[in-house]
Design an enzyme around this catalytic site. Structure first.
Site, PDB file in Angstrom:
ATOM      1  N   CYS A  52       4.035 -15.456  11.835  1.00  0.00           N
ATOM      2  CA  CYS A  52       5.107 -14.454  11.382  1.00  0.00           C
ATOM      3  C   CYS A  52       4.697 -14.073   9.875  1.00  0.00           C
ATOM      4  O   CYS A  52       3.885 -13.299   9.588  1.00  0.00           O
ATOM      5  CB  CYS A  52       6.411 -15.003  11.500  1.00  0.00           C
ATOM      6  SG  CYS A  52       7.739 -13.946  11.325  1.00  0.00           S
ATOM      7  N   GLU A 110       7.192 -16.770  18.045  1.00  0.00           N
ATOM      8  CA  GLU A 110       7.967 -17.856  17.149  1.00  0.00           C
ATOM      9  C   GLU A 110       9.080 -17.908  17.636  1.00  0.00           C
ATOM     10  O   GLU A 110       9.802 -16.886  18.150  1.00  0.00           O
ATOM     11  CB  GLU A 110       7.797 -17.109  15.666  1.00  0.00           C
ATOM     12  CG  GLU A 110       8.482 -18.095  14.599  1.00  0.00           C
ATOM     13  CD  GLU A 110       8.744 -17.504  13.500  1.00  0.00           C
ATOM     14  OE1 GLU A 110       8.385 -18.292  12.243  1.00  0.00           O
ATOM     15  OE2 GLU A 110       8.829 -16.058  13.234  1.00  0.00           O
ATOM     16  N   LYS A 166       3.515 -23.756   9.846  1.00  0.00           N
ATOM     17  CA  LYS A 166       3.486 -22.473   9.205  1.00  0.00           C
ATOM     18  C   LYS A 166       3.630 -22.754   7.641  1.00  0.00           C
ATOM     19  O   LYS A 166       4.328 -23.550   7.270  1.00  0.00           O
ATOM     20  CB  LYS A 166       5.186 -21.780   9.643  1.00  0.00           C
ATOM     21  CG  LYS A 166       5.337 -20.352   8.891  1.00  0.00           C
ATOM     22  CD  LYS A 166       6.494 -19.744   9.391  1.00  0.00           C
ATOM     23  CE  LYS A 166       6.784 -18.505   8.963  1.00  0.00           C
ATOM     24  NZ  LYS A 166       8.191 -17.967   9.423  1.00  0.00           N
TER      25      LYS A 166
END
Length: 362
Positions: free
Chosen positions: A231, A76, A190
């Site tokens: 993440c 990321e 995300k």
């Protein structure tokens, strides 16, 4: 009789050598085919210098190619870590499917050279104007030059809806897959945003500048079917079950920039759990080190197999990894994907079938 025995021994020796040659050729052939499913998981320490970050990515691509990988996985924020939310918004990339930005010829040549000479002492300087660097175009250049597929684990993409309450502009945190010709094969934005405050340790509010995505994404690749996440998503197991169960994912991606406190507490546990409960490989490229005076990342780029075993660990802020490796970024660790072993694990312990057959009542 003596001549006959000598002839027999010679024939036997010749056959032995022939068998050894065939065995060696077979082993070499197997190794070559196995390398077709070899992944390289990068570890970086990105800053707000986009060109320098891309040069580090290019070096990782060169290392990956040297080790026989067919795909490179980046963490990321691989191309930019700013010092403030305002800087992140100012430096966001154009909407990806509308992005026709091209880097200068000088910048492209620097990236190509870094792929070809990935060692730290290569003669590469960042004299190009950094203000006009396109991360997407840089990734495309690196993919083509290295002949690698690339997972760009997260970059800030403009075009997201503004905040409904204060109407402030926001970006997407977008994870992109490129093939070895530089074509975009998939984009995942995300879903779960990192809004966490740990007194005297961590105070981050990703949602202040980032809008959440809403779609699950899987993508075919040379090493298997990928399930894309980013993440903080890793803390929500239902997402990974869905990617494996209905998306057919074989390899779950968790590119990250974990903080040191949360990494120390949960990083290895979470990634192994996602692998075990889905019976998938998990690749988690990570940021490692101090990006600026405000931010530091935990590291430990990992590869976990479908049985939950850690098969690659680049080490991090708390020292060498579980495999006693400590690598300063930019670096890569490699993992060979064994689809047959994954299917064997799933057959011997058919978790998905048991999950489908289960029912619950309150």
């Amino acid at each position: 009789k003596t001549l006959a025995m000598a002839a027999f021994r010679a024939a036997a020796l010749s056959f032995s050598h022939y068998s050894l040659l065939i065995s060696s050729l077979s082993s070499a052939s197997h190794a070559m085919s196995f390398c077709a499913r070899r992944a390289a998981i990068a570890q970086l320490c990105a800053t707000n210098n986009k060109l320098q970050n891309l040069l580090d990515v290019a070096r990782c691509a060169g290392m990956a190619r040297q080790q026989g990988a067919s795909m490179l996985f980046l963490p990321e924020c691989f191309g930019f870590v700013g010092t403030s939310g305002e800087e992140t918004l100012q430096q966001a990339e154009p909407p990806m499917m509308q992005d026709s930005s091209q880097n200068s010829e000088a910048a492209c040549e620097l990236l190509k050279k870094a792929v070809q000479i990935p060692s730290d002492d290569c003669d590469v300087t960042t004299t190009t104007d950094d203000d006009n660097i396109s991360l997407l175009d840089g990734l495309k250049t690196i993919a083509v030059e290295s002949n690698l597929w690339i997972s760009g684990g997260g970059m800030h993409e403009a075009g997201a809806p503004s905040d409904e309450e204060d109407e402030k502009p926001r970006v997407y945190n977008s994870h992109v897959i490129l093939d070895n010709q530089g074509n975009v094969q998939a984009i995942y934005r995300k879903t779960h945003l990192f809004d966490v405050s740990i007194p005297n340790k961590v105070n981050l509010r990703e949602s202040a500048t980032t809008a959440p995505g809403t779609r699950l994404v899987v993508c075919d690749s040379p090493i298997g079917k990928l399930g894309l996440t980013t993440c903080y998503d890793v803390r929500f197991p239902e997402m990974y079950v869905e990617l494996a169960r209905n998306g057919g994912a074989q390899i779950l991606l968790v590119p990250s920039a974990f903080t040191v406190p949360t990494g120390n507490a949960h990083w290895h546990i979470l990634l192994r759990a996602r692998a075990i409960e889905t019976q998938c490989y998990v690749f988690a490229a990570a940021q490692f080190g101090r990006h600026n005076e405000k931010r530091e990342s935990y590291g430990h780029s990992l590869a976990v197999d479908p049985w939950g075993r850690i098969v690659a660990d680049a080490g991090g802020s708390d020292g060498p990894g579980t495999l006693n490796i400590q690598q300063e970024p930019p670096s890569v660790v490699v993992c060979d994907v064994d689809v047959d072993e994954m299917e064997s694990i799933r057959e011997r312990m058919p978790i998905q079938q048991h999950r489908d057959a289960a029912s619950f009542e309150w």
